[in-house]
Design a protein around this motif. Structure first.
Motif, PDB file in Angstrom:
ATOM      1  N   TYR A  62     -70.109-142.247 -55.203  1.00  0.00           N
ATOM      2  CA  TYR A  62     -69.894-143.516 -54.485  1.00  0.00           C
ATOM      3  C   TYR A  62     -70.978-144.534 -54.863  1.00  0.00           C
ATOM      4  O   TYR A  62     -70.693-145.700 -55.111  1.00  0.00           O
ATOM      5  CB  TYR A  62     -69.896-143.246 -52.967  1.00  0.00           C
ATOM      6  CG  TYR A  62     -70.233-144.473 -52.161  1.00  0.00           C
ATOM      7  CD1 TYR A  62     -69.377-145.573 -52.153  1.00  0.00           C
ATOM      8  CD2 TYR A  62     -71.426-144.568 -51.454  1.00  0.00           C
ATOM      9  CE1 TYR A  62     -69.700-146.729 -51.451  1.00  0.00           C
ATOM     10  CE2 TYR A  62     -71.753-145.707 -50.754  1.00  0.00           C
ATOM     11  CZ  TYR A  62     -70.892-146.789 -50.760  1.00  0.00           C
ATOM     12  OH  TYR A  62     -71.226-147.937 -50.079  1.00  0.00           O
ATOM     13  N   ALA A 108     -63.505-152.872 -49.110  1.00  0.00           N
ATOM     14  CA  ALA A 108     -63.504-151.676 -49.962  1.00  0.00           C
ATOM     15  C   ALA A 108     -63.116-150.442 -49.150  1.00  0.00           C
ATOM     16  O   ALA A 108     -63.919-149.531 -48.960  1.00  0.00           O
ATOM     17  CB  ALA A 108     -64.883-151.498 -50.606  1.00  0.00           C
ATOM     18  N   PRO A 109     -61.890-150.405 -48.668  1.00  0.00           N
ATOM     19  CA  PRO A 109     -61.485-149.241 -47.868  1.00  0.00           C
ATOM     20  C   PRO A 109     -61.272-147.987 -48.708  1.00  0.00           C
ATOM     21  O   PRO A 109     -60.935-148.084 -49.889  1.00  0.00           O
ATOM     22  CB  PRO A 109     -60.173-149.696 -47.228  1.00  0.00           C
ATOM     23  CG  PRO A 109     -59.627-150.746 -48.126  1.00  0.00           C
ATOM     24  CD  PRO A 109     -60.805-151.388 -48.812  1.00  0.00           C
ATOM     25  N   SER A 110     -61.488-146.834 -48.104  1.00  0.00           N
ATOM     26  CA  SER A 110     -61.221-145.547 -48.759  1.00  0.00           C
ATOM     27  C   SER A 110     -59.927-144.992 -48.173  1.00  0.00           C
ATOM     28  O   SER A 110     -59.837-144.845 -46.953  1.00  0.00           O
ATOM     29  CB  SER A 110     -62.336-144.541 -48.466  1.00  0.00           C
ATOM     30  OG  SER A 110     -63.558-145.046 -48.897  1.00  0.00           O
ATOM     31  N   HIS A 125     -63.580-149.506 -38.597  1.00  0.00           N
ATOM     32  CA  HIS A 125     -63.468-150.007 -39.966  1.00  0.00           C
ATOM     33  C   HIS A 125     -62.768-151.358 -39.993  1.00  0.00           C
ATOM     34  O   HIS A 125     -63.171-152.264 -40.697  1.00  0.00           O
ATOM     35  CB  HIS A 125     -62.622-149.030 -40.801  1.00  0.00           C
ATOM     36  CG  HIS A 125     -63.450-148.140 -41.650  1.00  0.00           C
ATOM     37  ND1 HIS A 125     -63.581-146.805 -41.409  1.00  0.00           N
ATOM     38  CD2 HIS A 125     -64.195-148.397 -42.749  1.00  0.00           C
ATOM     39  CE1 HIS A 125     -64.374-146.276 -42.315  1.00  0.00           C
ATOM     40  NE2 HIS A 125     -64.763-147.218 -43.133  1.00  0.00           N
ATOM     41  N   ARG A 146     -65.731-158.741 -50.462  1.00  0.00           N
ATOM     42  CA  ARG A 146     -64.758-157.672 -50.760  1.00  0.00           C
ATOM     43  C   ARG A 146     -64.496-156.808 -49.555  1.00  0.00           C
ATOM     44  O   ARG A 146     -65.322-156.680 -48.643  1.00  0.00           O
ATOM     45  CB  ARG A 146     -65.163-156.857 -51.987  1.00  0.00           C
ATOM     46  CG  ARG A 146     -66.539-156.272 -52.190  1.00  0.00           C
ATOM     47  CD  ARG A 146     -67.119-155.515 -51.126  1.00  0.00           C
ATOM     48  NE  ARG A 146     -68.091-154.525 -51.568  1.00  0.00           N
ATOM     49  CZ  ARG A 146     -68.419-153.439 -50.867  1.00  0.00           C
ATOM     50  NH1 ARG A 146     -67.889-153.229 -49.688  1.00  0.00           N
ATOM     51  NH2 ARG A 146     -69.314-152.590 -51.315  1.00  0.00           N
ATOM     52  N   ARG A 185     -70.398-154.686 -44.804  1.00  0.00           N
ATOM     53  CA  ARG A 185     -69.971-153.316 -44.508  1.00  0.00           C
ATOM     54  C   ARG A 185     -70.733-152.803 -43.293  1.00  0.00           C
ATOM     55  O   ARG A 185     -71.581-153.512 -42.739  1.00  0.00           O
ATOM     56  CB  ARG A 185     -70.172-152.414 -45.730  1.00  0.00           C
ATOM     57  CG  ARG A 185     -71.589-152.336 -46.219  1.00  0.00           C
ATOM     58  CD  ARG A 185     -71.649-151.530 -47.517  1.00  0.00           C
ATOM     59  NE  ARG A 185     -72.970-151.555 -48.104  1.00  0.00           N
ATOM     60  CZ  ARG A 185     -73.220-151.254 -49.374  1.00  0.00           C
ATOM     61  NH1 ARG A 185     -72.246-150.913 -50.186  1.00  0.00           N
ATOM     62  NH2 ARG A 185     -74.447-151.284 -49.837  1.00  0.00           N
ATOM     63  N   LEU A 209     -74.350-147.817 -43.853  1.00  0.00           N
ATOM     64  CA  LEU A 209     -74.564-147.789 -45.305  1.00  0.00           C
ATOM     65  C   LEU A 209     -75.859-148.477 -45.739  1.00  0.00           C
ATOM     66  O   LEU A 209     -76.102-148.647 -46.938  1.00  0.00           O
ATOM     67  CB  LEU A 209     -73.342-148.395 -46.016  1.00  0.00           C
ATOM     68  CG  LEU A 209     -72.105-147.471 -45.961  1.00  0.00           C
ATOM     69  CD1 LEU A 209     -70.855-148.193 -46.428  1.00  0.00           C
ATOM     70  CD2 LEU A 209     -72.326-146.207 -46.791  1.00  0.00           C
ATOM     71  N   CYS A 247     -69.811-147.954 -56.648  1.00  0.00           N
ATOM     72  CA  CYS A 247     -69.917-149.139 -55.802  1.00  0.00           C
ATOM     73  C   CYS A 247     -70.831-150.193 -56.441  1.00  0.00           C
ATOM     74  O   CYS A 247     -70.466-151.374 -56.525  1.00  0.00           O
ATOM     75  CB  CYS A 247     -70.447-148.725 -54.432  1.00  0.00           C
ATOM     76  SG  CYS A 247     -70.560-150.087 -53.292  1.00  0.00           S
ATOM     77  N   ASP A 304     -61.180-147.850 -52.864  1.00  0.00           N
ATOM     78  CA  ASP A 304     -62.194-146.812 -53.138  1.00  0.00           C
ATOM     79  C   ASP A 304     -61.539-145.433 -53.096  1.00  0.00           C
ATOM     80  O   ASP A 304     -61.732-144.664 -52.153  1.00  0.00           O
ATOM     81  CB  ASP A 304     -63.328-146.893 -52.101  1.00  0.00           C
ATOM     82  CG  ASP A 304     -64.339-147.977 -52.429  1.00  0.00           C
ATOM     83  OD1 ASP A 304     -64.094-148.768 -53.352  1.00  0.00           O
ATOM     84  OD2 ASP A 304     -65.385-148.040 -51.749  1.00  0.00           O
TER      85      ASP A 304
HETATM   86  N1  GLU Z   1     -65.279-147.208 -49.151  1.00  0.00           N
HETATM   87  C1  GLU Z   1     -66.324-147.131 -48.183  1.00  0.00           C
HETATM   88  C2  GLU Z   1     -65.741-146.791 -46.840  1.00  0.00           C
HETATM   89  O1  GLU Z   1     -64.566-146.991 -46.587  1.00  0.00           O
HETATM   90  C3  GLU Z   1     -67.073-148.433 -48.013  1.00  0.00           C
HETATM   91  C4  GLU Z   1     -67.908-148.682 -49.176  1.00  0.00           C
HETATM   92  C5  GLU Z   1     -68.672-149.981 -49.132  1.00  0.00           C
HETATM   93  O2  GLU Z   1     -68.308-150.892 -48.369  1.00  0.00           O
HETATM   94  O3  GLU Z   1     -69.604-150.063 -49.902  1.00  0.00           O
HETATM   95  O4  GLU Z   1     -66.483-146.292 -46.022  1.00  0.00           O
END
Ligand code: GLU
Length: 289
Positions: free
Chosen positions: A201, A13-15, A24, A11, A219, A223, A205, A47
């Protein structure tokens, strides 16, 4: 390491809280490469739970930038798919169900302490306290046998997950190798739901990675600490855990981490300066972990 997972599902998962920056974008590019080389599927999850920083135009820009970079996904908010919806804002019932399960199991507690209280209690500086949650002091926890107030329909107090103090947790990261952390020492009781009635989050998540049947999460290495929290949540909810691939963060020429505020390095700016997709991808390929 080449992903060899059966039925690989990855996946992005951009914010949508700013324009995509080079750091990113590199992580997303690695995620897409891994999904492709495994012959798997890629899901785009938006996200968008951060109400204060969310902007609709950032969502469009984010999808456009990712496409410009040559990335494609099989499921996402723009194309739908079997695990829709793919915007986290539209998935609140999933998070609420998970919260209720944690509550029924007595694994969460309400907390009225502020971040400032926590920082004061652990003697941490308020400025530059880092981007990770400070370790919640054990003295702030209610006793394990204290009666738990019910969950109100609209939540107006922070709820935290009670971590198993002293337990050593481990996982093997497919990029960064073996990882260990001790609950209560390296990270503490963390937020699962915020007093502004938004899921955290960590909770959203973990719930979504399981619900969307993600087999590998790619990611940034920032994280890794969160992964321990999410593994605890998945275990508590009886949900399967994916494997993890945390990429080292990209740094600039001076060795500083690229962050969204370095606007000069947003994909948009580079594009406006005439930098091509091929040039950016070549840079990513050269710095692949
Ligand atoms: N949405 C988060 C971000 O853009 C990433 C979350 C994830 O990959 O778990 O930093």
């Amino acid at each position: 390491m080449v992903p060899d997972l059966h039925n690989y599902r990855g996946r992005l998962a951009p914010s949508p809280t700013g324009f995509l920056h080079l750091g990113h974008a590199r992580t997303f590019w690695v995620a897409a490469q891994r999904a492709r080389s495994a012959g798997g599927k890629l899901v785009l999850r938006n996200d968008d739970l951060d109400a204060a920083r969310f902007r609709l135009d950032f969502v469009d820009a984010m999808l456009e930038d990712l496409r410009w970079l040559g990335l494609a996904w099989e499921e996402g908010p723009d194309i739908g798919g079997p695990h829709a919806p793919y915007n986290q804002r539209d998935r609140r019932p999933h998070y609420r169900t998970a919260l209720e399960k944690l509550h029924a199991a007595g694994l969460i507690f309400p907390c009225t302490h502020t971040r400032k209280d926590v920082l004061d209690a652990i003697g941490a500086p308020h400025e530059g306290a880092g981007d990770d949650e400070p370790v919640y002091p054990a003295s702030f926890r209610p006793p394990a046998d204290a009666p738990l107030p019910p969950l109100s329909d609209t939540i107006s107090v922070n709820w935290r997950f009670r971590v198993p103090h002293g337990e050593e947790l481990q996982f093997t990261d497919r990029c960064s190798g073996p990882q260990r952390a001790v609950a209560g020492r390296d990270f503490g009781d963390f937020l699962v739901w915020r007093k502004d009635d938004a899921p955290s989050y960590q909770l959203s998540c973990a719930v979504d990675d399981a619900a969307m049947q993600i087999t590998e999460v790619v990611r940034g290495a920032d994280l890794i600490r969160s992964t321990f929290r999410q593994l605890l949540l998945l275990r508590a909810l009886g949900l399967p855990a994916p494997v993890y691939y945390h990429c080292p963060l990209m740094t600039d020429d001076r060795g500083e981490r690229l962050a969204k505020r370095h606007d000069a390095l947003s994909l948009r700016t580079l594009r406006a300066q005439g930098v091509t997709t091929e040039e950016i991808v070549a840079k990513f390929a050269a710095s692949e972990p």
